[in-house]
Design an enzyme around this catalytic site. Structure first.
Site, PDB file in Angstrom:
ATOM      1  CB  ILE A 158      -0.902  -0.019   1.250  1.00 20.21           C
ATOM      2  CG1 ILE A 158      -1.844  -1.282   1.258  1.00 20.21           C
ATOM      3  CG2 ILE A 158      -1.675   1.412   1.434  1.00 20.21           C
ATOM      4  CD1 ILE A 158      -2.760  -1.307   2.471  1.00 20.21           C
ATOM      5  CB  CYS A 159       0.523   4.427   0.337  1.00 17.76           C
ATOM      6  SG  CYS A 159       0.106   5.888  -0.057  1.00 17.76           S
ATOM      7  CG  LEU A 160       6.967   3.620   1.765  1.00 19.13           C
ATOM      8  CD1 LEU A 160       7.837   4.703   1.018  1.00 19.13           C
ATOM      9  CD2 LEU A 160       7.451   3.417   3.128  1.00 19.13           C
TER      10      LEU A 160
END
Ligand SMILES: *[C@@H]1O[C@H](CO)[C@@H](O)[C@H](O)[C@H]1NC(C)=O
Ligand SMILES: *[C@@H]1O[C@H](CO)[C@@H](O)[C@H](O)[C@H]1NC(C)=O
Length: 232
Positions: A158-160
């Site tokens: 997720i994300c990073l």
């Protein structure tokens, strides 16, 4: 979750139906079978009974991120690391159990834990270099090895986490483009003719997919090349 429950039940039903068909040309509904063998014993007769001594819920490892997750309010220790509770609840809401993989614990312990989990979740955050990056990469390579060897071992980033995988797979630490949107609601526009088969969006109800493109249901929280968090 409802869909996940239904699929095995339907598969069992299909097994049962083809079995019934092979035995006689009449296909009976469960409600028509009460004089035959009890429904509960014939239903899903070919599915192995679950072993009561085993726990069938998958175990997901979540890698901790540097810092205290509260901007130093709780700890400034250089060895501090944290996992936001939301990631744990996310995995648990899908029926999984979670064990934390502490990114800066001794590597032999971390990789021993990796052998005990069925999948990995990389969280959002800001760390894009140093020990954290190295550990994300080492774990990812191990995951590739497992999958190459035939072990279905999912990774969810997720994300990073997704940014780091992009950097690792492309072998380009500068692959990310600048994108600055903090705490902003937006719609989600898919690239034209994109195939969502095999992606997270495959299981979205069609009406929700449509709504994503017209209503501001998505939260953007990216700070220029620094931070990436995402909340569902
Ligand atoms: C961590 O450092 C910040 C900035 O110096 C300070 O305000 C904060 O009180 C520190 N936190 C702890 C738990 O000592
Ligand atoms: C971090 O370092 C402190 C001081 O050396 C130590 O007491 C603490 O146990 C360490 N914490 C972790 C999670 O390793």
């Amino acid at each position: 979750p409802r869909n996940c429950l239904w699929i095995p039940i339907l598969l069992c039903l299909f097994n049962e139906l083809s079995f019934a068909e092979a035995e006689s040309s009449t296909i009976l509904l469960p409600s028509q079978q009460h004089n035959a063998d009890s429904v509960s014993t014939t239903f899903c007769a070919h599915c192995p009974a679950p072993d009561p001594s085993l726990n069938y819920r998958p175990v997901i490892g979540i890698l901790s991120h540097p810092g205290d997750g509260a901007s130093g309010r709780l700890s400034n220790a250089t060895n501090a690391s944290y996992i936001s509770a939301s990631y744990v609840k996310f995995a648990e809401s899908g029926g999984a159990r979670v064990i934390p993989l502490i990114f800066n614990e001794p590597e032999e312990i971390l990789f021993e834990k990796l052998e005990l989990v069925n999948g990995i979740l990389y969280t959002g955050g800001w760390a894009k270099s140093g020990l954290y990056y190295d550990i994300v990469e080492k774990i990812f390579k191990k995951i590739l090895e497992k999958n190459d060897a035939g072990d279905h071992f999912p990774v969810y980033a997720i994300c990073l986490g997704f940014e780091l995988l992009s950097m690792i797979v492309s072998e380009d630490r500068n692959i990310l483009e600048t994108f600055d949107r903090a705490n902003q609601a937006s719609t989600l526009q898919f690239v034209k003719n994109i195939n969502i088969e095999g992606t997270l969006f495959q299981r979205f109800p069609p009406e929700l997919l449509k709504k994503l493109s017209t209503d501001c249901l998505v939260m953007q929280n990216h700070h220029v090349r620094k931070l990436c968090f995402m909340y569902g």
